[in-house]
Design an enzyme around this catalytic site. Structure first.
Site, PDB file in Angstrom:
ATOM      1  N   ASP A   7       0.871  -1.160   0.000  1.00  0.00           N
ATOM      2  CA  ASP A   7       0.000   0.000   0.000  1.00  0.00           C
ATOM      3  C   ASP A   7       0.919   1.223   0.000  1.00  0.00           C
ATOM      4  O   ASP A   7       2.109   1.106   0.309  1.00  0.00           O
ATOM      5  CB  ASP A   7      -0.894  -0.015   1.247  1.00  0.00           C
ATOM      6  CG  ASP A   7      -1.844   1.161   1.295  1.00  0.00           C
ATOM      7  OD1 ASP A   7      -2.475   1.472   0.268  1.00  0.00           O
ATOM      8  OD2 ASP A   7      -1.937   1.784   2.360  1.00  0.00           O
ATOM      9  N   ASP A   9       0.094   5.037   1.211  1.00  0.00           N
ATOM     10  CA  ASP A   9      -0.018   5.898   2.392  1.00  0.00           C
ATOM     11  C   ASP A   9      -0.046   5.058   3.666  1.00  0.00           C
ATOM     12  O   ASP A   9      -0.873   4.180   3.827  1.00  0.00           O
ATOM     13  CB  ASP A   9      -1.278   6.764   2.294  1.00  0.00           C
ATOM     14  CG  ASP A   9      -1.278   7.650   1.054  1.00  0.00           C
ATOM     15  OD1 ASP A   9      -0.219   8.213   0.731  1.00  0.00           O
ATOM     16  OD2 ASP A   9      -2.329   7.769   0.402  1.00  0.00           O
ATOM     17  N   GLN A  52      -6.483   6.094  -4.720  1.00  0.00           N
ATOM     18  CA  GLN A  52      -6.292   7.548  -4.712  1.00  0.00           C
ATOM     19  C   GLN A  52      -7.611   8.219  -5.090  1.00  0.00           C
ATOM     20  O   GLN A  52      -7.770   8.804  -6.154  1.00  0.00           O
ATOM     21  CB  GLN A  52      -5.154   7.939  -5.670  1.00  0.00           C
ATOM     22  CG  GLN A  52      -3.793   7.430  -5.245  1.00  0.00           C
ATOM     23  CD  GLN A  52      -3.329   8.044  -3.934  1.00  0.00           C
ATOM     24  OE1 GLN A  52      -3.448   9.243  -3.715  1.00  0.00           O
ATOM     25  NE2 GLN A  52      -2.801   7.207  -3.038  1.00  0.00           N
TER      26      GLN A  52
END
Length: 153
Positions: A7, A9, A52
């Site tokens: 992943d 973030d 996103q």
């Protein structure tokens, strides 16, 4: 081939609790680059799979998101083999690419001929791990530091 799916973030960069799309706000998580270097030394392909949703919401552009990825690549010496981005959000656009769905994982597995049984997904939320579990990858849920997954072979 074996791979580490990551992943973005909260795994590669500091999770700010809001969208990170400006390079000045994109801070690489301390200690992550040596961990990724060790994965590469052990023969893993490194792939990022990231939602996103701010793109679908019109908060930032694909170009801004791409600049953050370029910053990471520059700082890490080009460690990531590929980035897979799901720019959608259910309130704006339906998509099978967005985690917890598995389409981006399936595309990467096919493109790189990855053996899911020899591969891992590293995420900071359970939602990140659901598609990996569905496809037979091993999973690691991490907290605030990459030290929790530095001993992969």
């Amino acid at each position: 081939m074996k791979a580490i799916f990551l992943d973005r973030d909260g795994v590669l960069n500091i999770e700010r609790g809001q969208y990170t799309y400006l390079t000045k706000d994109f801070e690489v998580l301390p200690g992550i680059i040596p961990v990724l270097q060790k994965f590469k030394q052990n023969g893993f392909i490194l792939l990022v799979i990231t939602n996103q949703a701010g793109i679908a919401k019109g908060l930032y552009s694909r170009d801004q998101q791409e600049l953050c990825h370029q910053k990471f690549q520059h700082l890490s010496g080009q460690l990531i083999d590929d980035f897979y981005v799901a720019p959608d959000h259910p309130d704006f656009s339906a998509s099978l690419s967005r985690k917890p769905d598995s389409l981006l994982f399936e595309k990467a597995i096919a493109k790189y001929r990855i053996d899911p049984k020899k591969s891992w997904m590293v995420g900071d939320k359970e939602r990140d791990l659901l598609p990996a579990k569905k496809l037979g990858l091993q999973t690691v849920l991490i907290g605030d530091t990459p030290s929790e997954f530095h001993d992969f072979q």
